[in-house]
Design a protein around this motif. Sequence first.
Motif, PDB file in Angstrom:
ATOM      1  N   TRP A 171       5.603 -12.833  -2.137  1.00 17.09           N
ATOM      2  CA  TRP A 171       5.140 -13.251  -3.257  1.00 17.09           C
ATOM      3  C   TRP A 171       3.570 -13.295  -3.946  1.00 17.09           C
ATOM      4  O   TRP A 171       3.907 -13.162  -4.992  1.00 17.09           O
ATOM      5  N   LYS A 172       3.052 -14.876  -3.146  1.00 11.63           N
ATOM      6  CA  LYS A 172       2.040 -14.783  -2.977  1.00 11.63           C
ATOM      7  C   LYS A 172       0.847 -13.267  -3.318  1.00 11.63           C
ATOM      8  O   LYS A 172       0.276 -12.848  -4.072  1.00 11.63           O
ATOM      9  N   GLY A 173       1.360 -12.845  -2.185  1.00  9.52           N
ATOM     10  CA  GLY A 173       0.243 -11.501  -2.682  1.00  9.52           C
ATOM     11  C   GLY A 173       0.448  -9.549  -2.509  1.00  9.52           C
ATOM     12  O   GLY A 173      -0.286  -9.766  -2.711  1.00  9.52           O
ATOM     13  N   LEU A 174       2.277 -10.154  -2.880  1.00  7.37           N
ATOM     14  CA  LEU A 174       2.450  -8.957  -4.314  1.00  7.37           C
ATOM     15  C   LEU A 174       1.617  -8.404  -4.791  1.00  7.37           C
ATOM     16  O   LEU A 174       1.987  -6.799  -4.846  1.00  7.37           O
ATOM     17  N   GLY A 175       1.119  -9.181  -6.046  1.00  3.13           N
ATOM     18  CA  GLY A 175       0.243  -8.627  -6.664  1.00  3.13           C
ATOM     19  C   GLY A 175      -0.806  -8.066  -6.347  1.00  3.13           C
ATOM     20  O   GLY A 175      -1.496  -6.760  -7.120  1.00  3.13           O
ATOM     21  N   TYR A 176      -1.843  -8.506  -5.323  1.00  2.00           N
ATOM     22  CA  TYR A 176      -2.518  -7.770  -4.907  1.00  2.00           C
ATOM     23  C   TYR A 176      -2.348  -6.186  -4.410  1.00  2.00           C
ATOM     24  O   TYR A 176      -3.224  -5.269  -4.655  1.00  2.00           O
ATOM     25  N   THR A 177      -1.368  -6.684  -3.608  1.00  2.00           N
ATOM     26  CA  THR A 177      -0.698  -4.951  -2.648  1.00  2.00           C
ATOM     27  C   THR A 177      -0.594  -3.871  -3.879  1.00  2.00           C
ATOM     28  O   THR A 177      -0.913  -2.680  -3.955  1.00  2.00           O
ATOM     29  N   MET A 178      -0.025  -4.441  -4.711  1.00  2.00           N
ATOM     30  CA  MET A 178       0.265  -3.450  -6.563  1.00  2.00           C
ATOM     31  C   MET A 178      -0.551  -2.881  -7.290  1.00  2.00           C
ATOM     32  O   MET A 178      -0.870  -2.015  -7.035  1.00  2.00           O
ATOM     33  N   MET A 179      -1.550  -4.343  -7.174  1.00  2.00           N
ATOM     34  CA  MET A 179      -2.900  -3.283  -7.933  1.00  2.00           C
ATOM     35  C   MET A 179      -3.909  -1.975  -6.355  1.00  2.00           C
ATOM     36  O   MET A 179      -4.096  -1.428  -7.494  1.00  2.00           O
ATOM     37  N   LEU A 180      -3.483  -2.488  -5.410  1.00  2.00           N
ATOM     38  CA  LEU A 180      -4.285  -1.200  -4.887  1.00  2.00           C
ATOM     39  C   LEU A 180      -3.461  -0.237  -5.134  1.00  2.00           C
ATOM     40  O   LEU A 180      -4.393   0.620  -4.501  1.00  2.00           O
ATOM     41  N   PHE A 181      -1.838  -0.647  -4.566  1.00  2.37           N
ATOM     42  CA  PHE A 181      -1.696   0.731  -4.632  1.00  2.37           C
ATOM     43  C   PHE A 181      -1.662   1.789  -6.469  1.00  2.37           C
ATOM     44  O   PHE A 181      -2.183   2.720  -6.416  1.00  2.37           O
ATOM     45  N   LEU A 182      -1.705   0.423  -7.057  1.00  3.10           N
ATOM     46  CA  LEU A 182      -1.973   0.876  -8.523  1.00  3.10           C
ATOM     47  C   LEU A 182      -3.146   2.633  -8.514  1.00  3.10           C
ATOM     48  O   LEU A 182      -3.790   3.434  -9.540  1.00  3.10           O
ATOM     49  N   ALA A 183      -4.167   1.817  -8.422  1.00  4.76           N
ATOM     50  CA  ALA A 183      -5.567   1.703  -8.631  1.00  4.76           C
ATOM     51  C   ALA A 183      -5.603   3.563  -7.348  1.00  4.76           C
ATOM     52  O   ALA A 183      -5.884   4.359  -7.507  1.00  4.76           O
ATOM     53  N   GLY A 184      -4.196   3.748  -6.754  1.00  2.00           N
ATOM     54  CA  GLY A 184      -4.495   4.642  -5.333  1.00  2.00           C
ATOM     55  C   GLY A 184      -3.507   6.136  -6.704  1.00  2.00           C
ATOM     56  O   GLY A 184      -3.858   7.117  -6.587  1.00  2.00           O
ATOM     57  N   LEU A 185      -2.410   5.142  -7.282  1.00  2.00           N
ATOM     58  CA  LEU A 185      -1.646   6.406  -8.087  1.00  2.00           C
ATOM     59  C   LEU A 185      -3.054   5.895  -9.211  1.00  2.00           C
ATOM     60  O   LEU A 185      -2.103   7.264  -9.306  1.00  2.00           O
ATOM     61  N   GLN A 186      -3.609   5.853  -9.075  1.00  4.10           N
ATOM     62  CA  GLN A 186      -4.026   6.719 -10.671  1.00  4.10           C
ATOM     63  C   GLN A 186      -5.338   7.345  -9.881  1.00  4.10           C
ATOM     64  O   GLN A 186      -6.119   8.287 -11.517  1.00  4.10           O
TER      65      GLN A 186
END
Length: 298
Positions: A171-186
């Motif tokens: 739960w604590k690290g999920l936001g950081y992982t999400m941001m990395l994937f968002l950068a990759g998707l975009q």
Amino acid sequence: MSAKRTVQRLLGPDAGWAWLFLLPSVVGIAVFNLLPVIGSFWLSLTRWNLLGTPRFVGLANYADLFADSRFYRVMGQTLGFVGLTVTLDVALGLLLAVALNRKLRGRGLLRTAYFLPYITSMVAIAIVWGWLFDPRFGALNLALKAFGLAPVYWLSDPRWAMPSIVLVTVWKGLGYTMMLFLAGLQAIPGHYEEAAMLDGASAPQRFFGITLPLLSPTVFLVTTVSLINAFQAFDAVYMLTGGGPMNQTNVIVYWLYQNAFTYFNMGKASAIAYVLFAVILAITLVQWGLRKRWVVYE
């Protein structure tokens, strides 16, 4: 030829200015990184209880460590924790990034909300989750009670303590992982998906046939970072369970801390640090070696 050119540039007429500007960073790295690394390796070859003079014992600390059954138990628990944490972190982070990469109302607010735990102090997070996990008045058990289920002793039951620590860590690290994937998707060019849509590919076919392969460099990065972070997990265990109950949540870095500052065995603690370094290095090298089989570079 390139090495000779590099040496010439390092010793060229502007080299003095370059080294002058680099000096603060070089000194900082040497004092706060290089010297502690060398010092801890030397400590791993000694017996020292923080008092008196360290006594050189060679590789005895490493031999004691590998002969200690607790080491294998703690390492096994650590590997289980790492496997579960990395799997959930990567899967949920990717799912969340795909969901929040679409045009949704309040998308920016949702991204911020998911990222906030990553920049929040673990002390505050432990207090909040301590309330949620409370067996009598916690929200989780109140929800179970509403469905007629028996309360769960999340942090004191050996069956539930480690999953609870995994839950808080993910739960604590999920936001950081999400941001990395968002950068990759975009960063994926849109014309690939447009061409697939023109060919009549369905949404799952476009995701698994185009998006996921092109996202594989980000998946590799996220998996590597998540794995290294999971091996270094300490604060959630320290704040919520202290390694208990019955040592069920004791992971390798917390055991290192116990050896150093509870049992005052600095030599063994330093040896644990270097064994952990070797394990992380070996897994990372294996990952690096296997990346050519599944990572696609555009």
